[in-house]
Enzyme design. Structure first.
Site, short mmCIF file in Angstrom:
data_model
loop_
_atom_site.label_atom_id
_atom_site.label_comp_id
_atom_site.label_asym_id
_atom_site.label_seq_id
_atom_site.Cartn_x
_atom_site.Cartn_y
_atom_site.Cartn_z
N GLY A 245 42.19 34.39 41.80
CA GLY A 245 42.03 33.84 40.50
C GLY A 245 43.20 33.55 39.57
O GLY A 245 43.34 32.92 38.64
N ASP A 246 44.11 34.61 40.15
CA ASP A 246 45.26 34.38 39.15
C ASP A 246 46.01 33.31 38.96
O ASP A 246 46.25 32.43 40.15
CB ASP A 246 46.03 35.41 39.64
CG ASP A 246 47.45 35.69 39.09
OD1 ASP A 246 47.51 36.31 37.79
OD2 ASP A 246 48.37 35.14 39.45
N ALA A 247 46.48 32.86 37.85
CA ALA A 247 47.15 31.47 37.85
C ALA A 247 48.45 31.48 38.35
O ALA A 247 48.80 30.46 39.00
CB ALA A 247 47.14 31.28 36.23
#
Length: 293
Positions: A245-247
DNA sequence: TCCCAGGGGCATC
DNA sequence: GATGCCCATGGG
């Protein structure tokens, strides 16, 4: 002067670059060829400077009283991840047509740890959903206000604030530091959990599997999957931790492998499955790639 | 001006 | 379990 031998595939300059990255970091001071950081060993503040000399790291105690050199040695090894042999990771990267450049361009970059559990979790909460420049500003204000410090040659070096201090802070002060109400809630609640002994490194290490650690961490307010994974990656250096989910991961995997930023989770997991045991390092190198040179 | 950042909680269906 | 909305500010 304390000397620590370095393993193969170690680049001090890559590590220094990562510690700096142009951000206004308050927890350490990076120069062209060294880094200074304040630690606490058995209740004593110790300011150290790490530099490189041939195949060794030089660690100099600039200020404070150090009773046992072994404490510093093990802390620096943990910080720079010196006990890991990373050649197998490069062999895995070499098999991937899109990713092999990572090994080539950033050889010797190590997974730099944030050894303090409370610090890494607070930092994760601060960094949630805001740009990093802004996040570093907030952290600086928090640490300058509530962290213990030591002065050396007219410069202040800080420890991260203790949970016992942060669980009693005036919320208005945090608002002035541009904490959102959510971040204040999460941070103080986290500090209380630490102060009450409900959350600690020991309690995490008691869990037998990675998923049990995740489940434990995400049971606290403000700690979702991303934060739990980031914590396990940066503090415990769990090889299999991936902050999905890390950008940054989304952006790098889109750029390098054209995996869609939204809805590409399954593809990301399939890729990471090929890097079993090196997920943390793959993530680190993706972030490195994203930051360019 | 607009979009989106090293997310997470919550309501709603 | 999937989806949508809110939070808060600032960089680009």
């Amino acid at each position: 002067m304390i000397k620590i031998s370095t393993p193969p595939d170690f680049s001090f300059s890559e590590c220094l670059w990562f510690l700096d990255r142009g951000f206004d970091e308050i927890m350490h001071e990076v120069t062209a060829d060294s880094v200074r950081k304040l630690f606490e060993f058995s209740g004593q503040k110790v300011l150290i400077e790490v530099s490189q000399d041939d195949q060794e790291l030089n660690v100099e105690v600039l200020a404070g009283e150090l009773k046992d050199e072994k404490l510093v040695i093990s802390k620096v090894k943990e910080w720079f991840d010196l006990d890991r042999e990373i050649q197998p990771f490069y062999e895995l990267l070499a098999k991937d047509n899109d990713l092999h450049v990572l090994a080539k361009n950033y050889t010797g970059l190590r997974l730099m740890a944030i050894p303090d559990l409370f610090e890494v979790m607070c930092w994760s909460i601060i960094g949630q959903q805001i740009n990093l420049t802004f996040a570093y500003k907030i952290k600086r204000a928090l640490v300058e206000q509530f962290g213990e410090s030591l002065t050396y040659k007219d410069k202040l070096y800080y420890l991260f604030p203790k949970p016992e201090v942060l669980c009693e802070v005036n919320e208005d002060l945090l608002r002035e530091m541009k904490f959102s109400r959510q971040k204040i809630d999460y941070t103080i609640n986290l500090a209380k959990s630490f102060a009450e002994g409900k959350l600690s490194l020991e309690l995490i290490k008691q869990k037998e599997t990675h998923s049990e650690m995740l489940k434990f961490l995400t049971s606290f307010r403000g700690i979702g999957e991303w934060t739990a994974q980031y914590t396990l990656m940066k503090c415990l250096k769990s090889p299999e931790a991936v902050p999905y989910g890390d950008a940054g991961i989304n952006q790098a995997l889109f750029g390098l492998k054209n995996i869609p930023k939204k809805g590409g989770r399954a593809e990301q997991e399939a890729l990471y499955a090929r890097f079993k045991g090196w997920e943390g390092y793959l993530t680190l190198y993706l972030w490195r790639w994203l930051s360019g040179n």
